[in-house]
Design an enzyme around this catalytic site. Sequence first.
Site, PDB file in Angstrom:
ATOM      1  CG  ASP A  14      -1.284   4.276  -0.369  1.00 20.08           C
ATOM      2  OD1 ASP A  14      -0.797   3.514  -1.220  1.00 20.08           O
ATOM      3  OD2 ASP A  14      -1.678   3.884   0.750  1.00 20.08           O
TER       4      ASP A  14
ATOM      5  CE  LYS B 101      -0.265   0.629   0.416  1.00 22.26           C
ATOM      6  NZ  LYS B 101      -1.434   1.037   1.218  1.00 22.26           N
TER       7      LYS B 101
ATOM      8  CB  CYS C 256       0.498   4.028   3.667  1.00 20.75           C
ATOM      9  SG  CYS C 256      -1.054   3.127   3.917  1.00 20.75           S
TER      10      CYS C 256
HETATM   11  C1  VGL Z   1      -3.844   4.682   4.694  1.00 14.78           C
HETATM   12  C2  VGL Z   1      -5.414   4.559   6.371  1.00 14.78           C
HETATM   13  C3  VGL Z   1      -6.061   3.539   5.720  1.00 14.78           C
HETATM   14  C4  VGL Z   1      -2.632   5.349   4.136  1.00 14.78           C
HETATM   15  C5  VGL Z   1      -4.478   3.640   4.034  1.00 14.78           C
HETATM   16  O1  VGL Z   1      -2.425   5.321   2.890  1.00 14.78           O
HETATM   17  O2  VGL Z   1      -1.848   5.937   4.924  1.00 14.78           O
HETATM   18  N1  VGL Z   1      -4.310   5.118   5.863  1.00 14.78           N
HETATM   19  N2  VGL Z   1      -5.581   3.091   4.549  1.00 14.78           N
END
Ligand code: VGL
Length: 194
Positions: free
Chosen positions: A14, A96, A141
């Site tokens: 991410d 995802k 994540c």
């Molecule tokens: C994430 C909160 C919501 C992350 C993703 O990538 O850690 N955190 N969505």
Amino acid sequence: MTIDYARSALIIVDVQNDFCPGGALGVESGDDVILPLNRLSFKFAENGGRVIATQDWHPRGHISFETWPEHCVMGSRGAEFHEKLDLKPVNLIIRKGFRPELDSYSAFFENDRKTSTGLAGFLKSLSIDQVLIGGLATDYCVLYTALDAATLGLKTIVLKDAVRGVGIPEGSIEKALKQLEEAGVLLIDSADIR
Ligand code: VGL
Ligand code: ZN
């Protein structure tokens, strides 16, 4: 640490605009993970190792926005990878969290803990038994990706200089690091990878 590249994968979690400073869910110094990850992904590519990048990829009105500010809306600029992240060495992109009613922190299983993203099968079919994980965010994540990897029986390394955390609620980053250690995940500096 020496890596058997043929049996290892680097998972870049991410590294998207919304999780970097200035983004909707910006992680403090989140963009600091990019340099070590670019270095390591080239090392993987040169040595025949696989590189996987994930993207949080939510439709408008996604259930995650009841917990977090709206972020990583599919197709938006915030959902794009940070422009400094080099995608040339990346073999596979996993998106995802695209089902409206189901969030997904882990790169392996969505938050119902049952719905697979396909990543475990990809690694298995290539006889990859070790993963190195960096990216955002340490306490969400990255944490869930590493815990799932360990549960799946993969040798799991988190690159401690190549992760940054949200820190909500307070203490969540320290708690995540403790959970990783308890799960047998190794925390290693990316500069120590050979
Ligand atoms: C994430 C909160 C919501 C992350 C993703 O990538 O850690 N955190 N969505
Ligand atoms: Zn999300």
